[in-house]
Each structure stands twice: as C-alpha cells, then as structure tokens.
Motif scaffolding. Sequence first.
Motif, PDB file in Angstrom:
ATOM      1  N   THR A 832      33.319  36.131  42.928  1.00  0.00           N
ATOM      2  CA  THR A 832      33.037  36.669  41.141  1.00  0.00           C
ATOM      3  C   THR A 832      35.069  37.095  40.930  1.00  0.00           C
ATOM      4  O   THR A 832      35.233  36.662  40.467  1.00  0.00           O
ATOM      5  CB  THR A 832      32.562  37.954  41.382  1.00  0.00           C
ATOM      6  N   ALA A 833      35.642  37.898  41.826  1.00  0.00           N
ATOM      7  CA  ALA A 833      36.394  38.941  42.282  1.00  0.00           C
ATOM      8  C   ALA A 833      37.774  37.113  41.809  1.00  0.00           C
ATOM      9  O   ALA A 833      38.144  37.263  40.956  1.00  0.00           O
ATOM     10  CB  ALA A 833      37.561  39.132  42.863  1.00  0.00           C
ATOM     11  N   ILE A 834      37.236  36.187  42.209  1.00  0.00           N
ATOM     12  CA  ILE A 834      38.450  35.070  42.519  1.00  0.00           C
ATOM     13  C   ILE A 834      37.756  34.726  41.462  1.00  0.00           C
ATOM     14  O   ILE A 834      39.210  33.949  40.578  1.00  0.00           O
ATOM     15  CB  ILE A 834      38.063  33.563  43.982  1.00  0.00           C
ATOM     16  N   THR A 835      36.636  34.166  40.882  1.00  0.00           N
ATOM     17  CA  THR A 835      36.430  33.216  39.708  1.00  0.00           C
ATOM     18  C   THR A 835      36.798  33.742  38.551  1.00  0.00           C
ATOM     19  O   THR A 835      37.403  33.159  37.623  1.00  0.00           O
ATOM     20  CB  THR A 835      34.644  33.036  39.365  1.00  0.00           C
ATOM     21  N   SER A 836      37.004  35.270  38.140  1.00  0.00           N
ATOM     22  CA  SER A 836      37.358  36.287  37.026  1.00  0.00           C
ATOM     23  C   SER A 836      38.463  35.886  37.069  1.00  0.00           C
ATOM     24  O   SER A 836      39.546  35.796  35.733  1.00  0.00           O
ATOM     25  CB  SER A 836      36.756  36.968  37.717  1.00  0.00           C
ATOM     26  N   THR A 837      39.342  35.872  38.075  1.00  0.00           N
ATOM     27  CA  THR A 837      40.874  36.246  37.647  1.00  0.00           C
ATOM     28  C   THR A 837      41.306  34.411  37.639  1.00  0.00           C
ATOM     29  O   THR A 837      41.907  34.174  36.593  1.00  0.00           O
ATOM     30  CB  THR A 837      40.973  36.713  39.629  1.00  0.00           C
ATOM     31  N   PHE A 838      40.661  33.498  37.994  1.00  0.00           N
ATOM     32  CA  PHE A 838      41.214  31.935  38.058  1.00  0.00           C
ATOM     33  C   PHE A 838      40.824  31.933  35.789  1.00  0.00           C
ATOM     34  O   PHE A 838      41.593  31.374  35.555  1.00  0.00           O
ATOM     35  CB  PHE A 838      40.068  31.270  38.167  1.00  0.00           C
ATOM     36  N   LYS A 839      39.075  32.567  35.506  1.00  0.00           N
ATOM     37  CA  LYS A 839      39.505  32.573  34.033  1.00  0.00           C
ATOM     38  C   LYS A 839      40.816  32.807  33.173  1.00  0.00           C
ATOM     39  O   LYS A 839      41.177  32.821  32.586  1.00  0.00           O
ATOM     40  CB  LYS A 839      38.089  32.285  33.760  1.00  0.00           C
ATOM     41  N   ARG A 840      40.873  34.083  33.348  1.00  0.00           N
ATOM     42  CA  ARG A 840      41.788  35.092  32.766  1.00  0.00           C
ATOM     43  C   ARG A 840      43.280  34.896  33.051  1.00  0.00           C
ATOM     44  O   ARG A 840      44.404  34.885  32.617  1.00  0.00           O
ATOM     45  CB  ARG A 840      41.421  36.337  32.541  1.00  0.00           C
TER      46      ARG A 840
END
Length: 882
Positions: A832-840
């Motif tokens: 979740t942390a990596i996915t969220s960072t990539f999206k924003r």
Amino acid sequence: MKILDIKVMRGPNYWSIRRGKLIVMRLDLEEMEELPSNKIDGFYERMNSLLPSMHSHRCSIGKTGGFFKRVEDGTWMGHIAEHVALEIQTLAGMDCGFGRTRETGTKGIYNVVFTYTEEKVGVFAAKSAVKIVEALIAGKSYDLEADIQEMREIREAERLGPSTGSIVEEAKQRDIPYIRLNRHSLVQLGYGVNQKRIRATISSETSNIAVDLACDKEETKNLLGRAGVSVPNGRIIRNEKDLDWVVKKLGFPLVVKPVDGNHGKGATINITKLEEAKLAFASARKFSRRVIVEKYITGFDFRLLVIDYKFVAAAKRTPACVVGDGKSTIQKLIDLVNEDPRRGYGHENVLTEIKVDQMTERILKSLKLTLKTILPKDEILSLKTTANLSTGGTSQDVTHKVHPYNVFMAERVSRVIGLDICGLDIMAPDLEVPIHENGGAVLEVNAAPGFRMHLDPTDGLPRNVAEPVIDMLYPTGTTTRIPIVAVTGTNGKTTTVRLISHIMKNVGKKVGYTTSDGIYIQNRMLEKGDCSGPKSAEFVLMDPTVDFAVLECARGGLLRSGLGFNQCDIGVVTNIAPDHLGLQDINTVEQLARVKAVVPETVNRGGYAVLNADDDLVFNMQGKLDCKIALFSMNEKNPRIQEHCKNGGIAAIYENGYVTINKGGWKIRIDKVTNMPLTFSGTAVFMIQNILPAALTCFLRNVKIEELRLALQTFIPSPAQTPGRMNWFDFQNFKVLLDFAHNPAGLRAIGKFLEKIEESPKIGVISGTGDRRDEDIVEFGKYSAKIFDEIVIRQDCHLRGRTAEEIVGLLEKGVRSESKKIPVEIIYDEKTAITSTFKRAPKGSLIIILCETVQGGLDLVTEFKEKETSVKILKKDIPNLN
C-alpha cells in the motif's frame, strides 16, 4: 541460576580462533550474583568431595590446585560451572581443557564458554554443570555417575567410529578440511571439486562391484578358489532340510554364517553337534536367506589389512574369554576382566567391556554352564563365537611376522576382488608359514574393515593404518582445498561478494558464493534468504562443481556458531559502523570490530587480509594477523597507504578518477570509475569503495588488469546482478531507486549520492528494523529527514521482537527531531505504501525505497514497471522482412 541460552560454536569464533568447538552458555546467576563461593557454608568441602579430580585444574593461578584455591577464596558460580562442565566431560572420556567466563553488559549475566568433543555432550554438560553447582549450593546429594554414563552413551551414539575417526584425524594432521555429512560415518574430505568421501573405511574411490562381491561370501569364495587361494570346503544352503546333508558331507567341526553378513553378525564357529548347527542356522537366517556351512579350520583368527592393494598390517584376534581360578563364578570372572583399566564403554578405550548377551548365553547353554558356575582353574572359556573387538575381543599386532608369501597372497586377493581397502579373515596355526602349507585358509574378504585392532592392539605395536588411506585418496602434491575469499564488514559486503564472483567467473572459475539474499552456484540461486552464515558456507564448500568460493560472513552467523571453515585465502573487511549493537552482548563498535576480525584472523599464512585503510577499527586489525596484508583507500595520499606501499606492499586506491593498484609504489591503473556502471558515472562514491577491495582481491588471485577492466565494465547494478543494491528504475513520470540501506551509515552513503541527483522532490519510503537499539532507529529517522523532501514510513514484514507501532514511533521521533515541517505519511503495509507513493508522485520526482527485506519491494517495483512498459513491434520494424 537460570540458563538463558546455549550456543554451539563449530568453527573460528568471537571467543577463540583456534578452538572452534565451544559451548557458549548465557547464564543468569540471579541471587547468586551476590554470593561467591566463599560465602556459602560448606561449598568448598562439598565440591572437593564430589569432584576431587578437579584438583588438577590450574585455573588463573597457574598451578595444580589453582581452581580449588579460587573456590576457597571466593569465585562466582558461572566460573565454577565452566570448570565443572569441563571436568565431567573429561570424566566421561572426553578430555576438555579450555574455558573462560566473562561478564556481559547486564549485571549478573555471564557468558560461560568451554570446549566440547561431541556437540550434544557439550550441551548436556552445560545443563548438568548448572544442576551440579545448584546441588552443591543447596547441600543436596547428586548422582554424578548417572550423568557421566549418560554422556558416554550420547558420545557413542554421536561420534565417529574408531576407523572413520582415525582417517579424519590423519586428514586433520595434514591440514585437509573435512565436513561430516550425516550423523553416521559419511564424511567429506577436501572442498568443492577436490573433495573425496569416506563412509567408515569405504572411500568414494572404492569399487561398488568389489563391495558387492565382498558382501557375497559365496561369490568371493568361488573367485578365490578359482584363483588358487586356499579357502574352506563348504556349501550354501537355504533351508534346514539341506543342513543334515551338508553336515554328513563335511563332518564336524563346522562354521555357519550368513552369505550377506558382516562384522561377525550371525556367525557361529567350532560347531560339533547337529543341535548346535540348527541353532546356528537359525541365527544366520536372521541376516541372510542364504547360509554358508563350511569346514571349521583349526588355528588362530587373523586379520590382514590391505590398502591401495598394498599389505599394511596384520592382527591376531582372540574372542572375549575368561580363565578360571577354581574359586570364582563365570560372572565374577567377567567382572574382574572388565575392571581392566584398558576396557571401557563402547570405543572409549583400547578394549571394550565384555557384556553377557544372547551369544554368550547360547554358548553357556550349549556347554551346560550358567553365570553362577565356578570355572575350574586355568580353564579357558570363550564367551563369544567371533573375535570382534566391539564384543570384548582382544588383538595382537603380528604385522612383522607375516611370511612374504602371505603378503603376496593378501595383495593378490585384494586385486582379485578389486577392493582398495580390504580386510582378509584368515584361520591358520600362524602366519609365519604360507597358509597353503600349514592348513590355513582365507575365510572372508571384508569391505569396510575395522581399523581399531590395528590402531590400538591389546599387545604389540600400534599401526597408523589411516595414513595409507589418505595417501591413496590424496597422493603427494594433490590439492585438497579450493580458494576461499571471505568478506565481512558492516556495509558493502554483498556487493563486494557479487563483484568478486563476477570477476572470477569471467576468468573461467566455477564460483559458488553466499550473500544476505541467497546461495549461488555458478550464478544459479539455489537457496533464497539470508545466507551469510556458516551453514551456507558449507553448502558451497560441499558442492562438487565449485572451484572458487566467495563467502559473505555476517555478525549473526559468527556469533551464533562461528565460521563454516577454518581458514581462508583472502579475508576482506569493508568497514565497521554501528549496526545491530545491543544484540548478543555486542554493545560497542569496538566489540563489533572484534567479531568481524575473526575473518582476517583465519587467513592462512600465505594469504592476504584486505583491509580498509580509511577505517581505524579495520586498519588496526592487522596487529593480530599472521598473514600478508593488502590495503585499500579512497585517498591515495593516506599515510597508511604510502607507508605500506613504500615497504613493498600492495594496495588498491582511488586516484585522479581511476581505480588503481599500487604495487610497491608503482601505479597500475585499471580504469576510470566513470566507465564502471556500478559507480553511476562516479557519483556513487560508496560503490567505488566496494570496487577497491574486490579489484584488489582478484588482482591478488592473479587476474590480469585487462580482465579486471572488462569485468568491471560489464558489472551492471540491476535486480539481476545486484538485487536491492542501487537498483534504478525509469518510469514515465518519475524515477525509483531501491536500496538495502538499513542503518545510519548506509543511509549517509545514499545521502551523499542523492546530493548529486537533480530529480526533485526526493521521496523516501523508509522502514525500521526491530533488532536495532532505540537510538539507532531514531538516528535513521533523523538522517532521513536530512536527505529526503518527503517521507513515507512503512514497516517490514519481520518486526524482530518489537511492535510495528513501536518502530514507527521511533522513526517518526527521529524525523521530527530534525524537522517539524517535512511531510510524513505513515502507511504500515509495504504494498500500500509503495502503490500510494507511485500514484501521487509528482512528475520529475525520485522515489527512494529503503528496506532490509529487499525481495518484496523489488518484486512490487518490477511489477509496476512491467505494467507501464508495453512493447509493440510493428511489421515495418522487423529488419530484413519484405
């Protein structure tokens, strides 16, 4: 008192380089911390009464009785437990003499260290010693003999037998390494491609056909008979019906034995009655469907030993027996024989105790005797039908009495059967006359013949029969080892290992290497996970395809069980920085350096310790070394480098943009760092520091400069070659850097690199490691705030003794101690942390993912990259297609 932990050292370790076999018991003295031995009434007297043999312990006083003097004057219970553990092992037949007891950083807790012979016995001795000391403190009685007997039984179940043990000891005398491959007698001698194996006295060179022939007594007898060798007349039978016919055909006395038997199992000799023959047949059938019945040859039982088709020893064997005195019962006579100090339990002494078993009872019954029968004076009673030493028999060396013809015959028999290690059982009046002239005969040919009767005869000269075995396996000039490069330090170990392996593979070596992410044999990952300990090292050294080993040696394995090898050819120490402090009683960087120093201290005299001249703790390790020294430095003007090379030494340096070898003051430039992909065009300075010891190591292994240059130009940081080490990914809108940096020193190195990177903002996705001190986790958070513009705090899957909330709280505390304004987001789940960072992530940004457990993050980033990159090949793009 309370035992907190028991570790078993199996190689060079923090406590001793020369003594690899150590027990390390972490002992909490509890209330006894305030009560040394002189404050406990009667303690000294009780100890003296229970263990008077400890008077021989000299202790620090340095003379006999020194330890008892310490007890009388007052010493701590951990120290006493150390000496008790040593003494009870000695009383159980395993002489152990080295020990030391040291305080830890916690009051009342000590590390009690002592040698062992057999691992499980050592662990038992540790627990027993504490119980004994507690009994002495309480003034309670203690059954010491029960513990000693149990240790003897454990020893006999665990240790190598006399034959295998003698070969291993001979190998050790010649500095040939060995690895025990199972709980029994399978042992590897040598390493990698140069290994040989033994199982008891069968070697990896022994013919399988020859072993099969030797085990088939009928086939052996037929072959020897056709070759003109004297053998007893006999027949093979399968059922009791044929027994009557064979008995009438051959006449008494007879021998009955299983066709497929060994070590005398199921064999009965000197049978004079049909009833005895039937009982013997039933006994033999337990071991084989086919049974040999043959004429009993009168005379003495001899064993001739042939190794590498050369006669080496002969022994006259006598079954276990007693001699009557006209007054004592048979049981009393057995007890008197067993009082002989040369007899002991199992194989602990020259002779084995005589035990009354089914064979003995059968003999007594056939003679109408019992154990209560008084044997007439001077009457000899054999208690076994075979002369095996393991059942209480005796042996006399007669090597010097063997007639030349019998020597010729024995060597010829070994050739006829094809057995390189061969034991001939001969019955004859003596061996001073050719056996075909005195009515003697070859009864059996044995594969895996026992060596004990020759190594420790009851009478006559001992013969070192293990020597010709090693001569056969490793003739003079044969190589037994493979080159071993061991790499340790705080940071950079894995990259250095991978780089050395890459270079050596490029020059044709079949490399096996271990890292914190797996074991690799010729670039194939065979084990995944942290493989930087001794078991992983053994994995590589046991591989028969490997001719060069590069082994990462981390602190955990060194403290847990020592190194997985006794010596190496090159020992590399990259650096020493605070990491994992506060664990396993290593609380300072100086203590950590002492742990890491185990690696260079195991370098053989002709090898090199490759040390970092820019690191005081590493450079100072050379004071204890007995090998050659090579240094590396990022500063060619480092006075240590200049002095070293002025005196003819070799160093690797970074100078004027080059990685250079300085050999006695002469510079040999390998290449510019900008041409080495691992350095990111020279911006990743810490990678240059990894290249220096790797290049130096391979130069010391005679790799040519042009080969070094090519290898360094083709070593590309990527998930394939350096997983988790400076893995760079270009996405459409941002870039990602994934790295293993997991301590403040590693993070600072990343920070220096990021100073030269233009991408912005720099978003750090960080996590903490639970087995670090509070201050280390806080420091990691603090420095993160210095080098990142934004921070996402996540958590690794392995918490290592803490809660996720506790680790995240310490990281956040560190971040906020440096900056109150820096944006911080807490997302516990890694994906979740990596996915969220990539999206924003803003366009042009750089995301830096730092983690100790690399693979999860690496897989996730790779997955995102594969989804984003879609490759389409149009027909017009295909060359040469019409």
